[in-house]
Design a protein around this motif. Structure first.
Motif, PDB file in Angstrom:
ATOM      1  N   GLU A 182      -4.330 -22.243 -27.712  1.00 55.04           N
ATOM      2  CA  GLU A 182      -4.415 -23.353 -26.769  1.00 55.04           C
ATOM      3  C   GLU A 182      -3.544 -24.540 -27.171  1.00 55.04           C
ATOM      4  O   GLU A 182      -3.095 -25.291 -26.322  1.00 55.04           O
ATOM      5  CB  GLU A 182      -5.853 -23.871 -26.676  1.00 55.04           C
ATOM      6  CG  GLU A 182      -6.825 -22.910 -26.063  1.00 55.04           C
ATOM      7  CD  GLU A 182      -8.208 -23.503 -26.079  1.00 55.04           C
ATOM      8  OE1 GLU A 182      -8.681 -23.879 -24.989  1.00 55.04           O
ATOM      9  OE2 GLU A 182      -8.814 -23.597 -27.165  1.00 55.04           O
ATOM     10  N   ASP A 220      -8.549 -22.294 -29.677  1.00 57.63           N
ATOM     11  CA  ASP A 220      -8.998 -20.905 -29.582  1.00 57.63           C
ATOM     12  C   ASP A 220      -7.824 -19.970 -29.283  1.00 57.63           C
ATOM     13  O   ASP A 220      -6.987 -20.283 -28.441  1.00 57.63           O
ATOM     14  CB  ASP A 220     -10.046 -20.757 -28.482  1.00 57.63           C
ATOM     15  CG  ASP A 220     -11.360 -21.426 -28.842  1.00 57.63           C
ATOM     16  OD1 ASP A 220     -11.682 -21.471 -30.049  1.00 57.63           O
ATOM     17  OD2 ASP A 220     -12.052 -21.890 -27.927  1.00 57.63           O
ATOM     18  N   GLY A 238      -7.999 -15.739 -17.410  1.00 58.23           N
ATOM     19  CA  GLY A 238      -9.360 -16.280 -17.434  1.00 58.23           C
ATOM     20  C   GLY A 238      -9.408 -17.660 -18.063  1.00 58.23           C
ATOM     21  O   GLY A 238      -8.683 -18.567 -17.651  1.00 58.23           O
ATOM     22  N   TRP A 239     -10.241 -17.841 -19.094  1.00 57.05           N
ATOM     23  CA  TRP A 239     -10.399 -19.147 -19.748  1.00 57.05           C
ATOM     24  C   TRP A 239      -9.083 -19.686 -20.300  1.00 57.05           C
ATOM     25  O   TRP A 239      -8.924 -20.896 -20.464  1.00 57.05           O
ATOM     26  CB  TRP A 239     -11.427 -19.085 -20.882  1.00 57.05           C
ATOM     27  CG  TRP A 239     -10.999 -18.240 -22.048  1.00 57.05           C
ATOM     28  CD1 TRP A 239     -11.289 -16.932 -22.260  1.00 57.05           C
ATOM     29  CD2 TRP A 239     -10.190 -18.643 -23.148  1.00 57.05           C
ATOM     30  NE1 TRP A 239     -10.706 -16.472 -23.406  1.00 57.05           N
ATOM     31  CE2 TRP A 239     -10.022 -17.520 -23.986  1.00 57.05           C
ATOM     32  CE3 TRP A 239      -9.574 -19.838 -23.520  1.00 57.05           C
ATOM     33  CZ2 TRP A 239      -9.277 -17.554 -25.161  1.00 57.05           C
ATOM     34  CZ3 TRP A 239      -8.827 -19.873 -24.694  1.00 57.05           C
ATOM     35  CH2 TRP A 239      -8.688 -18.732 -25.508  1.00 57.05           C
ATOM     36  N   ALA A 240      -8.112 -18.814 -20.593  1.00 55.61           N
ATOM     37  CA  ALA A 240      -6.852 -19.245 -21.200  1.00 55.61           C
ATOM     38  C   ALA A 240      -5.760 -19.528 -20.165  1.00 55.61           C
ATOM     39  O   ALA A 240      -4.634 -19.838 -20.529  1.00 55.61           O
ATOM     40  CB  ALA A 240      -6.368 -18.187 -22.175  1.00 55.61           C
ATOM     41  N   ASP A 241      -6.095 -19.442 -18.866  1.00 53.62           N
ATOM     42  CA  ASP A 241      -5.096 -19.683 -17.829  1.00 53.62           C
ATOM     43  C   ASP A 241      -4.503 -21.085 -17.970  1.00 53.62           C
ATOM     44  O   ASP A 241      -5.225 -22.075 -18.083  1.00 53.62           O
ATOM     45  CB  ASP A 241      -5.734 -19.527 -16.445  1.00 53.62           C
ATOM     46  CG  ASP A 241      -4.702 -19.516 -15.340  1.00 53.62           C
ATOM     47  OD1 ASP A 241      -3.688 -18.810 -15.470  1.00 53.62           O
ATOM     48  OD2 ASP A 241      -4.925 -20.222 -14.336  1.00 53.62           O
TER      49      ASP A 241
END
Length: 149
Positions: free
Chosen positions: A104, A111, A134-137
């Motif tokens: 990130e 993360d 997902g969360w890392a978009d």
């Protein structure tokens, strides 16, 4: 000058020319190897690639999977003209021996999302490729790697 001395000088000149040609070919070969490892907008067999959009589309930036990248600042997607930093929506690791972790934050902070080596399939939620992040978009800023024999 004797015939044998003249012949010896001709042989020495020939070896000098061969050595010069060999060094030139070697320099060209090493130079082209360096260029081929640079980003070129093609996700090759030894690259870790980030894509602007989901499903591996909308512009690509290819990094050598064998090299860590401490920051994506200054890198732009080929074909999209958009900065790579915090703008990727899909990713793939095409190298068969390097596991790549995308982070990130710059300098491998925050993360990570682990990209297994190519051809290994998914295991425990870790895959070689992600068509959506997902969360890392739109969150990646750096990556590092681990050699897997």
């Amino acid at each position: 000058m004797h015939h044998s001395q003249q012949r010896e000088e001709e042989i020495q000149d020939m070896f000098k020319r061969i050595a010069s040609i060999t060094l030139s070919v070697l320099a060209l070969t090493l130079g082209s190897a360096t260029v081929s490892s640079a980003a070129d907008g093609v996700c090759g067999s030894s690259d870790f690639c980030l894509y602007k959009n989901a499903n591996y589309s909308g512009g690509v930036y290819d990094y050598s999977a064998a090299l860590s990248e401490n920051t994506y600042l200054g890198d732009n997607f080929f074909g999209a003209g958009t900065a790579v930093n915090n703008n990727a929506s899909s990713s793939v690791n095409k190298h068969v021996h390097w596991v790549v972790k995308a982070y990130e934050s710059a300098w491998q902070g925050g993360d990570p999302l682990t990209h297994r080596a190519a051809g290994t399939g998914c295991l425990a939620g870790q895959c070689p490729a992600y068509s959506t992040l997902g969360w890392a978009d739109n969150a990646f800023s750096s990556h590092d790697n681990i050699w897997v024999p």
